[in-house]
Design a protein around this motif. Sequence first.
Motif, PDB file in Angstrom:
ATOM      1  N   VAL A 221       1.901   8.952  -3.478  1.00 15.25           N
ATOM      2  CA  VAL A 221       3.213   8.936  -4.145  1.00 15.25           C
ATOM      3  C   VAL A 221       3.005   8.565  -5.604  1.00 15.25           C
ATOM      4  O   VAL A 221       2.023   7.913  -5.964  1.00 15.25           O
ATOM      5  CB  VAL A 221       4.177   7.919  -3.477  1.00 15.25           C
ATOM      6  N   PRO A 222       3.916   8.964  -6.486  1.00 15.44           N
ATOM      7  CA  PRO A 222       3.778   8.571  -7.890  1.00 15.44           C
ATOM      8  C   PRO A 222       3.944   7.054  -8.047  1.00 15.44           C
ATOM      9  O   PRO A 222       4.705   6.421  -7.312  1.00 15.44           O
ATOM     10  CB  PRO A 222       4.924   9.315  -8.590  1.00 15.44           C
ATOM     11  N   GLU A 223       3.217   6.477  -8.987  1.00 13.07           N
ATOM     12  CA  GLU A 223       3.424   5.070  -9.293  1.00 13.07           C
ATOM     13  C   GLU A 223       4.881   4.886  -9.732  1.00 13.07           C
ATOM     14  O   GLU A 223       5.432   5.713 -10.466  1.00 13.07           O
ATOM     15  CB  GLU A 223       2.476   4.619 -10.397  1.00 13.07           C
ATOM     16  N   GLY A 224       5.516   3.824  -9.256  1.00 11.72           N
ATOM     17  CA  GLY A 224       6.920   3.608  -9.548  1.00 11.72           C
ATOM     18  C   GLY A 224       7.853   4.210  -8.524  1.00 11.72           C
ATOM     19  O   GLY A 224       9.059   3.968  -8.552  1.00 11.72           O
ATOM     20  N   HIS A 225       7.307   5.001  -7.620  1.00 10.13           N
ATOM     21  CA  HIS A 225       8.119   5.573  -6.536  1.00 10.13           C
ATOM     22  C   HIS A 225       8.610   4.450  -5.629  1.00 10.13           C
ATOM     23  O   HIS A 225       7.982   3.394  -5.504  1.00 10.13           O
ATOM     24  CB  HIS A 225       7.259   6.568  -5.747  1.00 10.13           C
ATOM     25  N   ARG A 226       9.706   4.677  -4.952  1.00 12.18           N
ATOM     26  CA  ARG A 226      10.304   3.656  -4.090  1.00 12.18           C
ATOM     27  C   ARG A 226       9.368   3.195  -2.980  1.00 12.18           C
ATOM     28  O   ARG A 226       9.516   2.083  -2.436  1.00 12.18           O
ATOM     29  CB  ARG A 226      11.614   4.170  -3.482  1.00 12.18           C
ATOM     30  N   LEU A 227       8.376   4.041  -2.619  1.00 10.90           N
ATOM     31  CA  LEU A 227       7.446   3.682  -1.546  1.00 10.90           C
ATOM     32  C   LEU A 227       6.104   3.163  -2.061  1.00 10.90           C
ATOM     33  O   LEU A 227       5.255   2.754  -1.262  1.00 10.90           O
ATOM     34  CB  LEU A 227       7.189   4.908  -0.654  1.00 10.90           C
ATOM     35  N   ALA A 228       5.917   3.154  -3.360  1.00 17.56           N
ATOM     36  CA  ALA A 228       4.591   2.879  -3.924  1.00 17.56           C
ATOM     37  C   ALA A 228       4.077   1.477  -3.603  1.00 17.56           C
ATOM     38  O   ALA A 228       2.865   1.285  -3.461  1.00 17.56           O
ATOM     39  CB  ALA A 228       4.609   3.094  -5.435  1.00 17.56           C
ATOM     40  N   GLU A 229       4.951   0.510  -3.493  1.00 20.71           N
ATOM     41  CA  GLU A 229       4.525  -0.868  -3.248  1.00 20.71           C
ATOM     42  C   GLU A 229       4.557  -1.250  -1.779  1.00 20.71           C
ATOM     43  O   GLU A 229       4.288  -2.402  -1.429  1.00 20.71           O
ATOM     44  CB  GLU A 229       5.404  -1.832  -4.055  1.00 20.71           C
ATOM     45  N   ARG A 230       4.887  -0.307  -0.939  1.00 26.62           N
ATOM     46  CA  ARG A 230       4.989  -0.610   0.495  1.00 26.62           C
ATOM     47  C   ARG A 230       3.601  -0.776   1.111  1.00 26.62           C
ATOM     48  O   ARG A 230       2.626  -0.139   0.709  1.00 26.62           O
ATOM     49  CB  ARG A 230       5.728   0.530   1.189  1.00 26.62           C
ATOM     50  N   ASP A 231       3.514  -1.647   2.133  1.00 30.02           N
ATOM     51  CA  ASP A 231       2.256  -1.805   2.871  1.00 30.02           C
ATOM     52  C   ASP A 231       1.986  -0.599   3.757  1.00 30.02           C
ATOM     53  O   ASP A 231       0.837  -0.256   4.026  1.00 30.02           O
ATOM     54  CB  ASP A 231       2.303  -3.069   3.731  1.00 30.02           C
ATOM     55  N   ALA A 232       3.072   0.037   4.212  1.00 26.17           N
ATOM     56  CA  ALA A 232       2.952   1.230   5.049  1.00 26.17           C
ATOM     57  C   ALA A 232       4.286   1.954   5.013  1.00 26.17           C
ATOM     58  O   ALA A 232       5.325   1.377   4.680  1.00 26.17           O
ATOM     59  CB  ALA A 232       2.570   0.867   6.483  1.00 26.17           C
ATOM     60  N   VAL A 233       4.249   3.232   5.385  1.00 26.48           N
ATOM     61  CA  VAL A 233       5.466   4.043   5.367  1.00 26.48           C
ATOM     62  C   VAL A 233       5.626   4.740   6.706  1.00 26.48           C
ATOM     63  O   VAL A 233       4.649   5.183   7.314  1.00 26.48           O
ATOM     64  CB  VAL A 233       5.419   5.078   4.210  1.00 26.48           C
ATOM     65  N   ASN A 234       6.871   4.784   7.182  1.00 25.32           N
ATOM     66  CA  ASN A 234       7.186   5.560   8.375  1.00 25.32           C
ATOM     67  C   ASN A 234       7.406   7.006   7.935  1.00 25.32           C
ATOM     68  O   ASN A 234       8.120   7.259   6.963  1.00 25.32           O
ATOM     69  CB  ASN A 234       8.451   5.010   9.037  1.00 25.32           C
ATOM     70  N   LEU A 235       6.807   7.955   8.650  1.00 23.10           N
ATOM     71  CA  LEU A 235       6.909   9.351   8.226  1.00 23.10           C
ATOM     72  C   LEU A 235       8.356   9.823   8.115  1.00 23.10           C
ATOM     73  O   LEU A 235       8.681  10.678   7.276  1.00 23.10           O
ATOM     74  CB  LEU A 235       6.133  10.254   9.184  1.00 23.10           C
ATOM     75  N   ALA A 236       9.225   9.264   8.923  1.00 25.03           N
ATOM     76  CA  ALA A 236      10.631   9.682   8.877  1.00 25.03           C
ATOM     77  C   ALA A 236      11.241   9.412   7.507  1.00 25.03           C
ATOM     78  O   ALA A 236      12.216  10.068   7.109  1.00 25.03           O
ATOM     79  CB  ALA A 236      11.421   8.972   9.965  1.00 25.03           C
ATOM     80  N   GLU A 237      10.657   8.474   6.760  1.00 30.65           N
ATOM     81  CA  GLU A 237      11.167   8.148   5.431  1.00 30.65           C
ATOM     82  C   GLU A 237      10.870   9.245   4.410  1.00 30.65           C
ATOM     83  O   GLU A 237      11.362   9.190   3.280  1.00 30.65           O
ATOM     84  CB  GLU A 237      10.579   6.830   4.957  1.00 30.65           C
ATOM     85  N   LEU A 238      10.081  10.228   4.802  1.00 34.74           N
ATOM     86  CA  LEU A 238       9.757  11.333   3.883  1.00 34.74           C
ATOM     87  C   LEU A 238      10.706  12.521   4.061  1.00 34.74           C
ATOM     88  O   LEU A 238      10.544  13.539   3.384  1.00 34.74           O
ATOM     89  CB  LEU A 238       8.315  11.809   4.117  1.00 34.74           C
ATOM     90  N   ALA A 239      11.690  12.381   4.919  1.00 36.93           N
ATOM     91  CA  ALA A 239      12.552  13.519   5.247  1.00 36.93           C
ATOM     92  C   ALA A 239      13.263  14.082   4.023  1.00 36.93           C
ATOM     93  O   ALA A 239      13.474  15.300   3.928  1.00 36.93           O
ATOM     94  CB  ALA A 239      13.575  13.101   6.306  1.00 36.93           C
ATOM     95  N   ASP A 240      13.616  13.228   3.087  1.00 34.91           N
ATOM     96  CA  ASP A 240      14.354  13.694   1.906  1.00 34.91           C
ATOM     97  C   ASP A 240      13.454  13.820   0.678  1.00 34.91           C
ATOM     98  O   ASP A 240      13.965  13.959  -0.442  1.00 34.91           O
ATOM     99  CB  ASP A 240      15.516  12.734   1.609  1.00 34.91           C
TER     100      ASP A 240
END
Length: 298
Positions: free
Chosen positions: A170-189
Motif C-alpha cells: 500500500v502507499p505510505e500514508g494509506h489508511r492501512l499502512a500502519e496496520r499490523d495486519a489487514v483482513n482481505l475483506a478490507e480491500l473490497a473498495d
Amino acid sequence: MELRHLRYFVAVAEELHFRKAAEKLHIVQPALSKQISSLEAELGLRLLDRDRRHVTLTEAGRTFLDEAIAVLALADGAKARAIAVSEGRVGHLNMGFIQPALAGVVPRALRRYREAYPQVRIRLAELTSRRALEQVASGDVHCAFTRLPIEPTPGILHEPVSTQEVVIAVPEGHRLAERDAVNLAELADEDLILIDRRVEPQLHDYYVAQCNEAGFSPRVAQEVNSTWVSTGLVASGLGVGFVPASARIAPQKGVAFVPIEGSPAQLTMGLIWAEGAQPSVLRNFLAMRPWQKEKGEP
C-alpha cells in the motif's frame, strides 16, 4: 596408422632403448619392434637407426617425434574434455527464472552449484512463468525457477523449492499502512493492481480467488507484468497490490507492506524441467539440489 603406433614410437624415442620402452608400455619387446617396423613401412621412412647396442633418431624421426607428441596431446585432451562433458564437469547450464526467485532461491542455488562445478558456464534468462514453461518444453532452457502450480503440460516435471507469504503493498500514508495486519475483506473498495493474466494466468487467478473467498470481486485498476512494476504503481498512489513477502527485501520508496490476517495466502516457488534424457550438467544440478537451505540457514 593408429594412436598406439604413435605412443609406441614416442616411448622408444624417449628411451632410445627397445627393452626399456617395452617395459614402460607393458608389452613384449618383439611386439614393439614389429609395431615400429610396421609404422616405418607405412610411412616409407626410417625413423630410427638401431644396431645391437644403440638406438638413435633419424632426421625424419626427430621431426616425426615432435608431431607425434603434439597429436597425442590433442587426442588426450579431446578424451579428457569428452569425459568432463559426460560427467557434467564442463559445459553449459541454461536456466530460466522469474524475478521473485532472485530473493534467496536463485542466488543460493547458483552459488552452491558454481562452487561444485566451477567450469560449467551458466546462462540465465529472466522469464515470466508462462515463458519459463514454454522454454523448458521447447528445450531453450534446461530448467527454470517459476511459480507453482504450472499449467498441465505433458513431459514437464516439477519440484517445490520454497514457499513465502503474500503481503499487501500500500502507499505510505494509506489508511492501512500502519496496520499490523489487514483482513482481505478490507480491500473490497480499493483499486487493486494485479498481475496481468496474459503473463501469469495461475497467479492472477489465485489472487482473484483469494478476493472471492473474502467475499468480494476485486476492482482491478491496473494490470502489470512484474512485482517490481506493481510496487512502483503502488508508490505512485494508483492502488494497492498483492506481492510476495520477498518484495520487502528491496522495497520501493513510498510503499508499505502489510501482512494478511489469519492464514495468509502462500506462493510456492518450484523448479521445472523436461522429463527424458537430460544433459549431464542438469543431472548434476538436480542431484545436488543446491537450492535447499542448510541446517541453521535463515
